[in-house]
Design a protein around this motif. Structure first.
Motif, PDB file in Angstrom:
ATOM      1  N   PRO A   1      34.128 -39.391  -6.268  1.00  0.00           N
ATOM      2  CA  PRO A   1      34.531 -38.348  -7.231  1.00  0.00           C
ATOM      3  C   PRO A   1      33.364 -37.459  -7.668  1.00  0.00           C
ATOM      4  O   PRO A   1      33.520 -36.250  -7.820  1.00  0.00           O
ATOM      5  CB  PRO A   1      35.059 -39.143  -8.437  1.00  0.00           C
ATOM      6  N   GLN A   2      32.197 -38.072  -7.839  1.00  0.00           N
ATOM      7  CA  GLN A   2      31.033 -37.272  -8.234  1.00  0.00           C
ATOM      8  C   GLN A   2      30.584 -36.371  -7.087  1.00  0.00           C
ATOM      9  O   GLN A   2      30.209 -35.221  -7.297  1.00  0.00           O
ATOM     10  CB  GLN A   2      29.871 -38.183  -8.646  1.00  0.00           C
TER      11      GLN A   2
ATOM     12  N   PHE B   1      33.162 -28.999 -15.121  1.00  0.00           N
ATOM     13  CA  PHE B   1      33.034 -28.980 -16.579  1.00  0.00           C
ATOM     14  C   PHE B   1      32.990 -30.386 -17.152  1.00  0.00           C
ATOM     15  O   PHE B   1      32.191 -30.701 -18.022  1.00  0.00           O
ATOM     16  CB  PHE B   1      34.194 -28.199 -17.213  1.00  0.00           C
ATOM     17  N   LYS B   2      33.851 -31.246 -16.599  1.00  0.00           N
ATOM     18  CA  LYS B   2      33.872 -32.621 -17.079  1.00  0.00           C
ATOM     19  C   LYS B   2      32.486 -33.250 -16.993  1.00  0.00           C
ATOM     20  O   LYS B   2      32.024 -33.923 -17.899  1.00  0.00           O
ATOM     21  CB  LYS B   2      34.839 -33.453 -16.214  1.00  0.00           C
ATOM     22  N   MET B   3      31.847 -33.041 -15.849  1.00  0.00           N
ATOM     23  CA  MET B   3      30.569 -33.702 -15.612  1.00  0.00           C
ATOM     24  C   MET B   3      29.385 -32.979 -16.225  1.00  0.00           C
ATOM     25  O   MET B   3      28.493 -33.584 -16.775  1.00  0.00           O
ATOM     26  CB  MET B   3      30.319 -33.848 -14.110  1.00  0.00           C
TER      27      MET B   3
ATOM     28  N   GLY C   1      29.714 -26.468 -24.967  1.00  0.00           N
ATOM     29  CA  GLY C   1      28.706 -27.378 -25.492  1.00  0.00           C
ATOM     30  C   GLY C   1      29.261 -28.721 -25.909  1.00  0.00           C
ATOM     31  O   GLY C   1      30.128 -29.272 -25.247  1.00  0.00           O
ATOM     32  N   ILE C   2      28.743 -29.223 -27.012  1.00  0.00           N
ATOM     33  CA  ILE C   2      29.151 -30.559 -27.457  1.00  0.00           C
ATOM     34  C   ILE C   2      30.439 -30.488 -28.257  1.00  0.00           C
ATOM     35  O   ILE C   2      30.619 -29.600 -29.053  1.00  0.00           O
ATOM     36  CB  ILE C   2      28.021 -31.215 -28.292  1.00  0.00           C
TER      37      ILE C   2
ATOM     38  N   GLN D   1      23.651 -44.831  -9.883  1.00  0.00           N
ATOM     39  CA  GLN D   1      25.098 -44.913 -10.069  1.00  0.00           C
ATOM     40  C   GLN D   1      25.679 -46.076  -9.268  1.00  0.00           C
ATOM     41  O   GLN D   1      26.517 -46.824  -9.758  1.00  0.00           O
ATOM     42  CB  GLN D   1      25.752 -43.594  -9.646  1.00  0.00           C
TER      43      GLN D   1
ATOM     44  N   VAL E   1      33.396 -44.353  -8.000  1.00  0.00           N
ATOM     45  CA  VAL E   1      32.189 -43.859  -8.658  1.00  0.00           C
ATOM     46  C   VAL E   1      31.502 -42.753  -7.852  1.00  0.00           C
ATOM     47  O   VAL E   1      31.215 -41.678  -8.378  1.00  0.00           O
ATOM     48  CB  VAL E   1      31.194 -45.023  -8.908  1.00  0.00           C
TER      49      VAL E   1
ATOM     50  N   GLY F   1      29.546 -29.759 -18.017  1.00  0.00           N
ATOM     51  CA  GLY F   1      29.758 -28.783 -19.079  1.00  0.00           C
ATOM     52  C   GLY F   1      29.474 -27.400 -18.538  1.00  0.00           C
ATOM     53  O   GLY F   1      29.030 -27.246 -17.408  1.00  0.00           O
TER      54      GLY F   1
END
Ligand SMILES: Nc1ncnc2c1ncn2[C@@H]1O[C@H](COP(=O)(O)OP(=O)(O)O)[C@@H](O)[C@H]1O
Ligand SMILES: [Mg+2]
Lengths: 224, 237
Positions: free
Chosen positions: A137-138, A214-216, A223-224, A116, A134, A218
């Motif tokens: 936040p992660q 959830f953003k990262m 799902g998709i 990253q 970058v 799921g």
């Protein structure tokens, strides 16, 4: 349990509750600031500062808050610094919390894959841009459960403030019991107010966790 | 094709402590040229690209670039906390301080071009591997680099997704982008390359045009390397 007694105590508890909440949250905010700074220092392995940060973390994680408060409250005046109980409580809590937050945020930072950073640097981003946009936040998303646990822990630790004569919830309960012997009512209200203080944090914590993670990652359901 | 040299690698040597990974490497890329680097695993291909874009320190020699590089890695390296569009816009906004509307417009045009405009608002986890790599290519492109570096961008993909990514790179070659491509896809290498560099044991063993390299490799090492792909082509036919 005598409801009349309970009712008559409520205003006293509300006052103590607000004081506890104020000092508690100032301490928590301080803890976050120290934690981000400490984690930054450790993550970038800044010389000298890293060693100091490690020493700070170990010192504060491995001594009780009560002892830390005694040092600040009774020790600093000996050295010529006057400090009031409220500031002492917030600073003490902030320092303790900072040591926990440093560790939680640092482990989040370490969990972000090295690629990253390399991708961001390859795009021409500076180290501070990479860190802020970058990596941090992660790291936060990864650390959220630990951070929420820290906040709850810190707010509960406010219960030792009574030892430096802060009129927090615990002090109030002890005081009322000492004066009027209405032990059941006093303890009942003590529990209720702690729950009022902490339950929203738990709920908000789970919600933030769900949203950010959830953003990262799921959650499998959507799902998709 | 213009004759201007965009990238020049001059007697580059790279060591990790005692281990010499790249030794005295020299070659250059002209504007619009597509050079493919092939070689056995561990021969230093990734390290070469990383030295070129400044991710690794070099111990000797020089890398000169007219402008800047953009790189796409083997592993999907999109920023997972940002949507596709945000992934594309982050660096142009932060690094180049470009206008948001202009960047967004370009991002959408590029996404359209690789067939992913519909995914603009999605997060990386919602994309397939091939889609992620196409976004990663666009993310490098939108910075307008003078040289694009690709490090085995299809190696981690399921076979059915390899094609969609290679097609995007072929399309870039047609637009005369200058590219240095590391790949194990030999048919693709042959089709896209203006020149092939064969790297083995940290040195350039051959640097020639694709017809020569694939048709009549000069060195025994190149022949041996190419034979390892024969089973693959027998299989495919
Ligand atoms: N960070 C590192 N430290 C030490 N050795 C490394 C490092 N990265 C790569 N190497 C070594 O350098 C050599 C070349 O690696 P690499 O460039 O990844 O090869 P390729 O991409 O051609 O498979 C290998 O022997 C590898 O073990
Ligand atoms: Mg490699």
């Amino acid at each position: 349990m005598n409801t009349e007694v309970v009712n008559s105590y409520i205003p006293i508890y509300v006052k103590a509750f607000l004081l506890t909440l104020k000092i508690g949250w100032v301490g928590v905010v301080l803890a976050f600031i120290l934690g981000i700074a400490g984690a930054f220092v450790l993550y970038f392995k800044l010389p000298v500062l890293s060693a100091l940060t490690r020493a700070y973390v170990e010192l504060f994680r491995n001594t009780p808050l009560l002892v830390q408060l005694f040092f600040i409250y009774y020790g600093l005046p000996v050295l010529g610094f006057k400090i009031n109980a409220e500031v002492c409580g917030a600073v003490g809590l902030g320092l303790l919390g900072g040591s926990y937050m440093t560790e939680s945020i640092r482990s989040g930072l370490d969990a972000v894959p090295k690629i990253q950073t390399e991708s961001a640097v390859s795009l021409g981003m500076s180290r501070s841009q990479t860190f802020l946009s970058v990596i941090l936040p992660q790291a936060f998303s990864i650390s959220i459960p630990a951070l929420v646990a820290n906040v709850i822990f810190l707010l509960k630790e406010t219960s030792v403030f009574s030892a430096i004569s802060l009129m927090d919830l615990m002090f109030t309960a002890k005081d009322l019991i000492g004066l009027y012997y209405n032990t059941t009512e006093s303890l009942f209200l003590l529990v209720v107010f702690y729950i009022i203080m902490l339950l929203p944090v738990s709920f908000a914590g789970s919600m933030i966790e769900k949203k950010m993670r959830f953003k990262m990652f799921g959650d499998g359901k959507h799902g998709i | 094709m213009e004759e201007k040299e965009i990238l020049k690698v001059d007697h580059l040597t790279k060591k990790y402590e005692d281990l010499t990974v790249l030794e005295d490497i020299s070659f250059s890329l002209k504007k619009g040229e597509v050079v493919v680097v092939v070689g056995p695993s561990g021969c230093g291909k990734s390290t070469l690209l990383r030295c070129i874009n400044g991710l690794e320190e070099i111990q000797d020699g020089k890398v000169s670039i007219e402008g800047k590089t953009g790189m796409v890695f083997q592993s999907y390296d999109l920023f997972p906390h940002l949507s596709v569009l945000q992934n594309l816009m982050l660096a142009p906004l932060k690094v180049q301080k470009r206008k948001k509307e202009e960047v967004q417009k370009e991002a959408e045009q590029l996404l359209e071009r690789v067939g992913l405009l519909a995914k603009a608002k999605q997060y990386p986890r919602q994309l397939s591997g091939g889609q992620k790599q196409r976004v990663a290519i666009v993310r490098a492109l939108i910075m307008h680099p003078e040289v694009l570096l690709f490090d085995e961008v299809t190696a981690a993909l399921d076979p059915e997704m390899v094609r969609e990514v290679l097609d995007v790179i072929m399309d870039l070659a047609k637009q005369d982008k200058t590219m240095l491509i590391v790949t194990h896809e030999m048919a693709f290498a042959r089709a896209v390359a203006d020149r092939v560099i064969f790297l083995d044991g940290g040195s350039v063993i051959e640097d020639t045009d694709p017809e020569n390299f694939f048709g009549s490799p000069r060195t025994e090492r190149a022949k041996r390397f190419l034979r390892t792909f024969e089973f693959e082509s027998v299989n495919a036919s």
